[in-house]
Design a protein around this motif. Sequence first.
Motif, mmCIF file in Angstrom:
data_model
loop_
_atom_site.group_PDB
_atom_site.id
_atom_site.type_symbol
_atom_site.label_atom_id
_atom_site.label_comp_id
_atom_site.label_asym_id
_atom_site.label_seq_id
_atom_site.Cartn_x
_atom_site.Cartn_y
_atom_site.Cartn_z
ATOM 1 N N HIS A 51 8.730 15.213 -7.660
ATOM 2 C CA HIS A 51 8.034 15.292 -6.394
ATOM 3 C C HIS A 51 6.472 15.188 -7.665
ATOM 4 N N SER A 52 6.170 15.685 -8.543
ATOM 5 C CA SER A 52 5.071 14.754 -9.069
ATOM 6 C C SER A 52 4.750 13.689 -9.255
ATOM 7 N N LYS A 53 6.307 12.588 -9.706
ATOM 8 C CA LYS A 53 6.485 11.025 -9.859
ATOM 9 C C LYS A 53 6.321 10.737 -8.153
ATOM 10 N N ASP A 54 6.852 10.723 -6.999
ATOM 11 C CA ASP A 54 6.629 10.313 -6.047
ATOM 12 C C ASP A 54 5.364 10.214 -5.146
ATOM 13 N N ILE A 55 4.511 11.768 -5.561
ATOM 14 C CA ILE A 55 3.112 12.011 -5.291
ATOM 15 C C ILE A 55 2.079 10.434 -5.718
ATOM 16 N N MET A 56 2.558 10.213 -7.101
ATOM 17 C CA MET A 56 1.537 9.468 -8.235
ATOM 18 C C MET A 56 2.257 7.524 -7.443
ATOM 19 N N GLN A 57 3.509 8.258 -6.928
ATOM 20 C CA GLN A 57 3.682 6.633 -6.420
ATOM 21 C C GLN A 57 3.171 6.537 -5.394
ATOM 22 N N THR A 58 2.864 6.785 -4.752
ATOM 23 C CA THR A 58 2.139 7.240 -3.094
ATOM 24 C C THR A 58 0.857 6.684 -3.354
ATOM 25 N N LEU A 59 0.304 7.424 -4.386
ATOM 26 C CA LEU A 59 -1.061 7.730 -4.367
ATOM 27 C C LEU A 59 -1.181 6.234 -4.739
ATOM 28 N N SER A 60 -0.641 5.101 -5.693
ATOM 29 C CA SER A 60 -0.021 4.002 -5.820
ATOM 30 C C SER A 60 0.335 2.818 -5.225
ATOM 31 N N ARG A 61 1.185 3.448 -4.009
ATOM 32 C CA ARG A 61 0.845 2.268 -3.145
ATOM 33 C C ARG A 61 -0.118 2.272 -2.338
ATOM 34 N N TYR A 62 -0.895 3.504 -1.978
ATOM 35 C CA TYR A 62 -2.121 3.242 -0.715
ATOM 36 C C TYR A 62 -3.052 2.401 -1.645
ATOM 37 N N TYR A 63 -3.498 2.486 -3.421
ATOM 38 C CA TYR A 63 -4.499 1.631 -3.966
ATOM 39 C C TYR A 63 -4.506 0.452 -3.645
ATOM 40 N N SER A 64 -2.477 -0.366 -3.680
ATOM 41 C CA SER A 64 -2.711 -1.057 -3.687
ATOM 42 C C SER A 64 -2.694 -2.040 -2.885
ATOM 43 N N ASN A 65 -2.675 -1.153 -1.452
ATOM 44 C CA ASN A 65 -2.551 -1.784 0.501
ATOM 45 C C ASN A 65 -4.053 -2.027 0.335
ATOM 46 N N ALA A 66 -4.842 -0.708 0.128
ATOM 47 C CA ALA A 66 -6.314 -1.092 0.363
ATOM 48 C C ALA A 66 -7.132 -1.438 -0.367
ATOM 49 N N PHE A 67 -6.440 -2.311 -1.704
ATOM 50 C CA PHE A 67 -7.292 -3.000 -2.920
ATOM 51 C C PHE A 67 -6.878 -4.338 -3.532
ATOM 52 N N SER A 68 -6.068 -4.147 -3.489
ATOM 53 C CA SER A 68 -5.412 -5.815 -4.130
ATOM 54 C C SER A 68 -4.230 -6.318 -3.647
ATOM 55 N N ASP A 69 -4.117 -5.828 -1.651
ATOM 56 C CA ASP A 69 -2.485 -6.827 -1.417
ATOM 57 C C ASP A 69 -3.863 -8.190 -0.529
ATOM 58 N N ALA A 70 -4.913 -8.039 -1.039
ATOM 59 C CA ALA A 70 -5.586 -9.108 0.312
ATOM 60 C C ALA A 70 -5.078 -10.221 -0.760
ATOM 61 N N ASP A 71 -5.725 -10.128 -2.263
ATOM 62 C CA ASP A 71 -5.630 -11.191 -3.391
ATOM 63 C C ASP A 71 -3.771 -11.631 -3.371
ATOM 64 N N ARG A 72 -3.139 -10.918 -3.361
ATOM 65 C CA ARG A 72 -2.417 -11.386 -3.093
ATOM 66 C C ARG A 72 -1.393 -12.226 -2.268
ATOM 67 N N GLN A 73 -1.935 -11.691 -1.425
ATOM 68 C CA GLN A 73 -1.401 -12.757 0.374
ATOM 69 C C GLN A 73 -2.313 -14.129 0.143
ATOM 70 N N ASP A 74 -3.318 -14.161 -0.703
ATOM 71 C CA ASP A 74 -4.097 -15.320 -0.872
ATOM 72 C C ASP A 74 -2.891 -16.282 -1.675
ATOM 73 N N ALA A 75 -2.338 -15.369 -3.064
ATOM 74 C CA ALA A 75 -2.274 -16.571 -3.502
ATOM 75 C C ALA A 75 -0.827 -16.791 -3.273
ATOM 76 N N ILE A 76 0.257 -15.982 -1.839
ATOM 77 C CA ILE A 76 1.673 -16.524 -1.308
ATOM 78 C C ILE A 76 1.399 -17.238 -0.977
ATOM 79 N N ASN A 77 0.381 -16.663 -0.355
ATOM 80 C CA ASN A 77 -0.136 -17.904 1.399
ATOM 81 C C ASN A 77 -0.242 -19.546 0.590
ATOM 82 N N LEU A 78 -1.046 -20.079 -0.890
ATOM 83 C CA LEU A 78 -1.108 -20.933 -0.953
ATOM 84 C C LEU A 78 0.034 -21.252 -2.287
ATOM 85 N N PHE A 79 0.769 -20.538 -2.587
ATOM 86 C CA PHE A 79 2.145 -20.778 -3.537
ATOM 87 C C PHE A 79 2.804 -21.337 -2.320
#
Length: 891
Positions: free
Chosen positions: A566-594
């Motif tokens: 259960h604690s691992k699930d909470i950490m994965q949820t937080l990690s997913r939220y952080y990635s979606n909020a702060f790093s997904d835009a850069d990853r999307q630009d990289a995929i569009n260029l590649f």
Amino acid sequence: MPSAAAPIISSVQKLVLYETRARYFLVGSNHAETKYRVLKIDRTEPKDLVIIDDRHVYTPQEVRELLGRLDLGNRTKMGQKGSSGLYRAVSAFGIVGFVRFLEGYYIVLITKRRKMADIGGHAIYKIEDTNMIYIPNDSVRITHPDEARYLRIFQNVDLSSNFYFSYSYDLSHSLQYNLTVLRMPLEMLKSETTQTRQESFDIFEDEGLITQGGSGVFGICSEPYMKYVWNGELLDIIKNSVHHDWLLYIIHGFCGQSKLLIYGRPVYVTLIARRSSKFAGTRFLKRGANCEGDVANEVETEQILCDASVMSFTAGSYSSYVQVRGSVPLYWSQDISTMMPKPPITLDQADPFAHVAALHFDQMLQRFGSPIIILNLVKEREKRKHERILSEELVAAVTYLNQFLPPEHTIIYIPWDMAKYTKSKLCNVLDRLNVIAESVVKKTGFFVNRPDSYCSILRPDEKWNELGGYVIPTGRLQTGVLRTNCVDCLDRTNTAQFMVGKCALAYQLYSLGLIDKPNLQFDTDAVRLFEELYEDHGDTLSLQYGGSQLVHRVKTYRKIAPWTQHSKDIMQTLSRYYSNAFSDADRQDAINLFLGVFHPTEGKPHLWELPTDFYLHHKNTMRLLPTRRSYTYWWTPEVIKYLPLPYDEVICAANLKKLIVKKFHKYEEEIDIHNEFFRPYELSSFDDTFCLAMTSSARDFMPKTVGIDPSPFTVRKPDETGKSVLGNKSNREEAVLQRKTAASAPPPPSEEAVSSSSEDDSGTDREEEGSVSQRSTPVKMTDTGDSAKVTENVVQPMKEVYGINPSDGLSEDDLSIYSRFVQLGQSQHKQDKSNQLLCSRCPDGVIKLYSHFFGQWVLDLHIAQVWESSKELAFYWDVLSLLLLHSVSGG
């Protein structure tokens, strides 16, 4: 029966890039280094790519002479020996492609690879490292201030993370397609060979084959399915100007393989996931579908079962099952600017005639046939309307499209609120999923390349007789596919796909004659191995799309997950939220260029200046589409004519044009998979052999207790299992390293030491992946009353185990062999005693062991330190024991 056709093995598997001031020379060879090809790349053009392929096949002697002449001709002074005119820049295993931003072109080369799977002798590799080299010379380079930023964005796509390729197996197609192509009639192959020879401008391709007559073998190379190819745009510029062996297509997704040992018979279970390169991106930035019917997070998952004891596509036994996941095929999105964990779902465009859904399902009918089965796992009942918006629109779209399809080929829609049933204490989620899986597999069938086994005729099963699909004389074909979706297509979808795959695996094992009934139960070694494959598969796909691993796993829905999960699930949820909020835009630009969705152009806005990439993925917003499909006849006419068979696998003129068919000598290296797999021309090591290093049901999952049932289909108790599915995977890599250095390690410890170490590391993989002596856990006898029973069950008679009884007397041959080994052992002991350097004690209390084989110190043993207080305690305990003994004896 000899094979009528064989896959063509690429003759470019090893590359060396040589450099001069004016040109790059890329020399490619086959694995045996008997045939060479050369590419010449011009470095004097600042922005254009000039590549010349002479299409000549060189011998080793010819290529050495060519490189010698190039070296001599490019020296600064004629006859000068001190400097070289030809420099070896880098060694590689394949070309990813060529890319240009605002300056000149770059070449991307694969410099490290790792074998991940083997299908019929055809190796599948994972890219481990790449090298990106700028082609134009510095003297002609025109610099641009934004070039470095584009280069960083492009390199944000980590090519060493889950990109795969093969030199001889088409990873973009399913096993059913690849084997169907190889079974084309000979008349078709002969006519296609003649046409290929007439259209080909490679004068060396068919040299010397006319005199062979009918003794040759047809080699077939199919055109890849570009939807699942990720470097198609990077290779597009050279596709029509170089030999096809230079083109190495890569896929993105997941590939894993494990060995299922059934009483010593090896069966390989392979899981391959192909991620679509169309409308690709990250979780909240890519939802729904684009105007061409391509959906976000679309992944085709194929499970392949093969009998590894026979390595041949014609003589071996192979089976596969394919299923698909993907976002709901509608125009919808979620606004992440609100910084909410669950942003509201909005429908972006009204689509009353289900135009985008029609395009999507038309693609599926063409690739998979009918029926198309939709398993919709989104929530049906909510206090606030959220996920239900998608369900209502999807039901309306499917209902509209079905009214025009023939009744026998209609789309089957199965809604099931998985989240609701998970919260219920009275409902077993996996039991309900198992019922759905049985009905799905019965409708679609699966692929197997051999007729029904005689055992199924002797012991017929009711479920087997109800199985769907398409039966042919040489086996069965899967017709149709299951399409599973939730909102994210991650956690719920992965569990549902696992249950369907588990059901299909039972039918596959039954079709190959390996089990007596098409049914598999949980807590068996086979299902536990398959579950671990799907856990890795789900984690990998979730990281690629959502930014974190799975939050809810199969054990979560079985309600047997440990409390720490259960604690691992909470950490994965937080990690997913952080990635979606702060790093997904850069990853999307990289995929569009590649992927070539965005092309940098001088004078136009840069990639980072665009407010959105909506216009890049929806081409109808930039220009009017030339044709618009009918609202009623929404399918491709050729596709509907051959249903339930998939149109892509039908032998017709349009599909024959996608094949390259050539005739080879019987033992030509381009079609000799035996040479390619076993490689008799090079020295092999058991430690580096892939089939010994892969996960095995006997080593990693079967209990280590001697005398237990070795069948992988026996239900085990939780405390009997040899390995936990949720075990630490990092320890597995350490264990493999230990196994590779086992040759230089000292003898294994005593039985007591092994017993204590296995108790300490019972929850890890280190003990199970170690040496043989460490994997066999000794039996502990705690109760004297039960000791006789345990000994009777565990210790078997010598006659049953070894076939002889030493007390009955041995033959003279056996005695001579035994005495020879005794002499070897005695001489070894003498050598150990005479050589005092083998074991030396250092002043700091460390014992060093020396290895003659490696000529170096290989192991340090630290002597345990005893505290003074412990020594005093032991002394008092001895005195107390003596006093008690004295009093008991009456002294």
